[in-house]
Design an enzyme around this catalytic site. Structure first.
Site, PDB file in Angstrom:
ATOM      1  N   GLY A 164       4.302 -14.055  -0.130  1.00  0.00           N
ATOM      2  CA  GLY A 164       5.088 -15.131   0.445  1.00  0.00           C
ATOM      3  C   GLY A 164       4.590 -15.638   1.784  1.00  0.00           C
ATOM      4  N   THR A 165       3.455 -15.105   2.263  1.00  0.00           N
ATOM      5  CA  THR A 165       2.933 -15.512   3.572  1.00  0.00           C
ATOM      6  C   THR A 165       1.502 -16.028   3.429  1.00  0.00           C
ATOM      7  OG1 THR A 165       1.965 -13.354   4.099  1.00  0.00           O
ATOM      8  CG2 THR A 165       4.304 -13.667   4.643  1.00  0.00           C
TER       9      THR A 165
ATOM     10  N   GLU B 249     -12.162  -5.531   4.323  1.00  0.00           N
ATOM     11  CA  GLU B 249     -13.220  -4.644   4.824  1.00  0.00           C
ATOM     12  C   GLU B 249     -14.481  -4.653   3.964  1.00  0.00           C
ATOM     13  OE1 GLU B 249      -9.599  -4.003   6.686  1.00  0.00           O
ATOM     14  OE2 GLU B 249      -9.889  -3.608   4.547  1.00  0.00           O
TER      15      GLU B 249
ATOM     16  N   ALA C 119      -9.644  -5.402   0.741  1.00  0.00           N
ATOM     17  CA  ALA C 119     -10.632  -6.451   0.469  1.00  0.00           C
ATOM     18  C   ALA C 119     -11.228  -7.028   1.748  1.00  0.00           C
ATOM     19  CB  ALA C 119      -9.992  -7.559  -0.369  1.00  0.00           C
TER      20      ALA C 119
ATOM     21  N   THR D  41      -8.713  -6.547  -5.165  1.00  0.00           N
ATOM     22  CA  THR D  41      -7.670  -7.431  -5.679  1.00  0.00           C
ATOM     23  C   THR D  41      -6.822  -7.930  -4.525  1.00  0.00           C
ATOM     24  OG1 THR D  41      -7.572  -6.157  -7.740  1.00  0.00           O
ATOM     25  CG2 THR D  41      -5.710  -7.606  -7.267  1.00  0.00           C
ATOM     26  N   VAL D  42      -6.662  -9.243  -4.455  1.00  0.00           N
ATOM     27  CA  VAL D  42      -5.784  -9.863  -3.465  1.00  0.00           C
ATOM     28  C   VAL D  42      -4.770 -10.690  -4.247  1.00  0.00           C
ATOM     29  CG1 VAL D  42      -5.646 -11.278  -1.387  1.00  0.00           C
ATOM     30  CG2 VAL D  42      -7.749 -10.002  -1.870  1.00  0.00           C
ATOM     31  N   ILE D  43      -3.500 -10.343  -4.093  1.00  0.00           N
ATOM     32  CA  ILE D  43      -2.428 -11.017  -4.832  1.00  0.00           C
ATOM     33  C   ILE D  43      -1.603 -11.841  -3.849  1.00  0.00           C
ATOM     34  CG2 ILE D  43      -0.391 -10.689  -6.290  1.00  0.00           C
ATOM     35  CD1 ILE D  43      -1.688  -7.977  -7.148  1.00  0.00           C
TER      36      ILE D  43
ATOM     37  N   HIS E  25      -1.056 -14.612   4.504  1.00  0.00           N
ATOM     38  CA  HIS E  25      -1.970 -13.466   4.498  1.00  0.00           C
ATOM     39  C   HIS E  25      -2.979 -13.545   3.354  1.00  0.00           C
ATOM     40  CE1 HIS E  25      -2.935  -9.099   3.854  1.00  0.00           C
ATOM     41  NE2 HIS E  25      -3.147  -9.214   5.144  1.00  0.00           N
TER      42      HIS E  25
END
Length: 157
Positions: free
Chosen positions: A86-87, A59, A57, A81-83, A89
């Site tokens: 725990g960080t 890019e 995503a 998709t960005v899920i 990011h």
């Protein structure tokens, strides 16, 4: 009073679909929805659709910008998709993808439909890729077509 509203049929529209490979098992469902909407509802011809695959995503904005600058397309549909993990990011990638795609639309004056899922977990992503919450890829494709038609109406008004 004059009212301008876009329609979603655009048989002669040239559409670029940019899709991230990361989380491809979800993104491929978004792509299926987008292509179905473009062809079946929008009546866009297969030869007028260009598919570009990028690593993730993050890019999407650069490739969308290059496609917009080429002046070959009437609209761009960005899928990914960005899920959340725990960080931090998630915030960086989701924020840059969203902001970058918005900048492309504004600077290049071309519709860039945001079909990037930003979810808390994989279940939410699956729901938005064609199960309980519809298919956000299809929705993004229809937004792109409506915007193409709306901009054309504004130019003629």
């Amino acid at each position: 009073m004059k009212v301008l509203e876009g329609i979603v049929t655009a048989p002669n529209a040239k559409i670029a679909v940019v899709i991230a490979r990361f989380n491809s098992f979800i993104n491929e469902s978004l792509l299926e929805g987008a292509l179905d909407a473009l062809k079946r509802i929008g009546q866009v011809k297969d030869e007028n659709i260009t598919l570009v695959r990028v690593p993730g995503a993050y890019e999407l904005p650069l490739i969308a910008r290059r496609l917009a600058d080429s002046k070959k397309y009437d609209a761009i549909v960005a899928l990914g998709t960005v899920i959340r993990g725990g960080t931090a990011h998630f915030e960086y990638v989701a924020g840059e993808a969203s902001s970058g795609l918005g900048q492309v639309a504004m600077q290049a004056e071309i519709p860039v439909a945001f079909g990037v899922l930003t979810t808390e977990n994989i279940e939410q992503a699956i729901e938005r890729a064609g199960t309980k919450a519809g298919n956000k890829g299809a929705e993004a494709a229809l937004v792109a077509l409506e915007m193409v038609n709306l901009l054309a109406q504004i130019d003629k008004a």
